[in-house]
Scaffold this motif. Structure first.
Motif, mmCIF file in Angstrom:
data_model
loop_
_atom_site.group_PDB
_atom_site.id
_atom_site.type_symbol
_atom_site.label_atom_id
_atom_site.label_comp_id
_atom_site.label_asym_id
_atom_site.label_seq_id
_atom_site.Cartn_x
_atom_site.Cartn_y
_atom_site.Cartn_z
ATOM 1 N N HIS A 235 3.430 3.266 24.496
ATOM 2 C CA HIS A 235 4.201 4.494 24.744
ATOM 3 C C HIS A 235 5.665 4.311 24.332
ATOM 4 C CE1 HIS A 235 5.649 2.597 28.513
ATOM 5 N NE2 HIS A 235 6.535 3.566 28.591
ATOM 6 N N THR B 49 5.815 4.929 20.417
ATOM 7 C CA THR B 49 5.862 6.365 20.105
ATOM 8 C C THR B 49 7.249 6.915 20.404
ATOM 9 O OG1 THR B 49 3.705 6.383 21.156
ATOM 10 C CG2 THR B 49 4.548 8.499 20.376
ATOM 11 N N TRP B 50 7.766 6.526 21.552
ATOM 12 C CA TRP B 50 9.069 7.043 21.981
ATOM 13 C C TRP B 50 10.180 6.640 21.005
ATOM 14 C CZ3 TRP B 50 13.085 3.877 24.279
ATOM 15 C CH2 TRP B 50 14.174 4.616 24.738
ATOM 16 N N ASN C 31 9.878 8.646 17.976
ATOM 17 C CA ASN C 31 10.332 10.019 18.237
ATOM 18 C C ASN C 31 11.850 10.139 18.242
ATOM 19 O OD1 ASN C 31 7.734 10.942 18.495
ATOM 20 N ND2 ASN C 31 7.914 11.559 20.656
ATOM 21 N N GLY D 236 12.087 15.895 19.377
ATOM 22 C CA GLY D 236 12.415 15.989 20.792
ATOM 23 C C GLY D 236 11.400 15.277 21.666
ATOM 24 N N MET D 237 11.700 15.245 22.946
ATOM 25 C CA MET D 237 10.750 14.669 23.879
ATOM 26 C C MET D 237 10.393 15.757 24.877
ATOM 27 S SD MET D 237 12.308 10.969 24.744
ATOM 28 C CE MET D 237 12.946 11.730 26.200
HETATM 29 C C1 LIG Z 1 6.681 12.056 20.867
HETATM 30 O O1 LIG Z 1 6.769 13.328 20.249
HETATM 31 C C2 LIG Z 1 5.571 14.092 20.340
HETATM 32 C C3 LIG Z 1 5.748 15.351 19.492
HETATM 33 O O2 LIG Z 1 6.949 16.017 19.782
HETATM 34 C C4 LIG Z 1 5.294 14.401 21.814
HETATM 35 O O3 LIG Z 1 4.108 15.136 21.943
HETATM 36 C C5 LIG Z 1 5.154 13.072 22.581
HETATM 37 O O4 LIG Z 1 5.012 13.329 23.967
HETATM 38 C C6 LIG Z 1 6.372 12.197 22.356
HETATM 39 N N1 LIG Z 1 6.096 10.906 22.967
HETATM 40 C C7 LIG Z 1 7.005 10.196 23.600
HETATM 41 C C8 LIG Z 1 6.538 8.939 24.255
HETATM 42 O O5 LIG Z 1 8.190 10.491 23.640
#
Ligand SMILES: *[C@@H]1O[C@H](CO)[C@@H](O)[C@H](O)[C@H]1NC(C)=O
Ligand SMILES: *[C@@H]1O[C@H](CO)[C@@H](O)[C@H](O)[C@H]1NC(C)=O
Ligand SMILES: *[C@@H]1O[C@H](CO)[C@@H](O)[C@H](O)[C@H]1NC(C)=O
Length: 382
Positions: free
Chosen positions: A301, A304-305, A308, A314-315
């Motif tokens: 996680h 991914t973050w 992002n 955005g989050m």
């Molecule tokens: C990363 O971005 C995606 C698409 O905006 C979002 O669905 C996901 O929750 C985000 N993940 C994290 C860990 O920030």
């Protein structure tokens, strides 16, 4: 005959005893007891940097890790309480505070805070610490998720200050970001301290980018700049002060880097230099390197973050204000927004450190504005 058998029996018994001894040694000996075999105490990481050098971003990389107790710039309290001193005079107080925080002894803040009821919100930038926003500090968020400082500030501010100690002790890693050290020598005693397992991440940034970023946050930094410059503050004209602060910053970052190269091997392993530009160029690889240095797993996680926030996605509406833009573009912003003559002046002031750290000077305004021209040279990492 008995007299023949008896000694044989004795030898057999002795062999058996020896075998048993080694068997138990194998089962329960130090090799199989991790607590004895390797250092299993907490890991202490100091993110050593300067203002506007991407250290809040690097701080967040650690703060959001579920194994990390993180504090951002706790020495702010020292500088604010003792603001009549200059940076050199305050250095030892800063060091002692850092050491206490690493050991989760938070009584050290008593000296720098008003009396009266204390809540978490008395601590500078407390909400940037995910650990202070999750159990046992605050029960409104889970420990293993990304927590937005904005949400935490609203929901967890009333928690008692002394919950910090218990919280700190429940983590395997204590990470502090600090911008108030100007040499490495002050940290030698902590590097050698047997009650600490100190590792230093030295984060640097192109001084031209730092300068531009400082210009845009001028007022907030004025008090700190005053402490950095000491008596010189009054002697210099207003328009020269920013350049003089940059001179001190460039020199001190360079001194830290040079001192680190001279550390004995056993301590040099505990120092890692990272350039902000390399981090934003390849965030996943560099973050993996930082975590590896600190002995932290790069959890899915978090991968991914990191992806992002560095790609400007955005989050779910809870993006970090400063970190969710296209990080690489932001790191180049000085190239189109700083006037060339200011860049030239800075390059002269910071020539040595730029040279050491692989930041190439621009030799014309055309080169400055030409973003296809790469201004980073590879770094000889110690
Ligand atoms: C990363 O971005 C995606 C698409 O905006 C979002 O669905 C996901 O929750 C985000 N993940 C994290 C860990 O920030
Ligand atoms: C970078 O930012 C500048 C100014 O905000 C903008 O003009 C430019 O298009 C951006 N470039 C990229 C690659 O995002
Ligand atoms: C910009 O830099 C690139 C790479 O050095 C070079 O090939 C190009 O000619 C430069 N463009 C201008 C307009 O100077």
């Amino acid at each position: 005959m008995f007299w023949v058998k008896k000694p044989r029996l004795l030898v057999l018994l002795m062999l058996q005893a020896v075998a048993f001894f080694f068997f138990f040694q194998y089962l329960y000996g130090p090799r199989h007891c991790p607590g004895l075999a390797e250092k299993s105490g907490p890991m202490h990481v100091l993110i050593l940097s300067s203002w506007r050098s991407g250290s809040s971003f690097v701080g967040q990389l650690f703060s959001q890790h579920p194994d990390v107790f993180y504090l951002m710039e706790p020495a702010w309290h020292v500088w604010v309480s003792l603001s009549s001193g200059n940076a050199g005079q305050l250095q030892m107080a800063v060091r002692d505070l850092i050491r206490s925080v690493f050991l989760c002894d938070m009584t050290v803040f008593d000296a720098y805070m008003d009396q009266g009821p204390k809540t978490l919100s008395k601590l500078f930038q407390w909400e940037t610490s995910r650990a202070l926003c999750s159990p046992p500090s605050c029960h409104l968020f889970k420990r293993e998720v990304i927590i937005s400082p904005d949400d935490c500030r609203i929901l967890c501010a009333k928690e008692p200050f002394n919950i910090m100690e218990e919280t700190c002790k429940s983590y395997s890693h204590v990470v502090i970001k600090e911008v108030r050290f100007f040499n490495l020598e002050a940290l030698y005693p902590l590097l050698r301290d047997p009650s600490l397992n100190l590792h230093i991440i030295h984060l640097i940034r192109d001084p031209r980018a730092t300068f531009r970023s400082r210009q845009r946050t001028g007022l907030e930094l004025a008090r700190d700049s005053h402490v950095v410059m000491g008596r010189l503050w009054d002697k210099l004209k207003n328009e020269n002060r920013p350049y003089h602060v940059m001179k001190i910053i460039c020199q001190s970052q360079n001194e830290i880097y040079k001192a680190a190269k001279l550390l004995p091997d056993s301590l040099r392993k505990r120092y890692l230099l990272i350039r902000y530009e390399d981090l934003v160029h390849d965030p996943l690889t560099q973050t993996s390197k930082l975590y590896g240095f600190a002995g932290l797993p790069f959890l899915p996680h978090l991968q991914t973050w990191v992806h992002n926030i560095t790609q400007g996605k955005g989050m779910g509406g809870h993006a970090f204000k400063t970190n969710s833009r296209n990080a690489q573009n932001v790191s180049q912003a000085w190239r189109w927004s700083l006037p060339y003559n200011e860049v030239v002046r800075l390059q002269n002031i910071c020539r040595d450190s730029m040279n050491q750290m692989g930041y190439l000077p621009v030799l014309s305004e055309q080169d400055q504005r030409n973003l296809s021209l790469n201004l980073l040279s590879p770094l000889g990492i110690p």
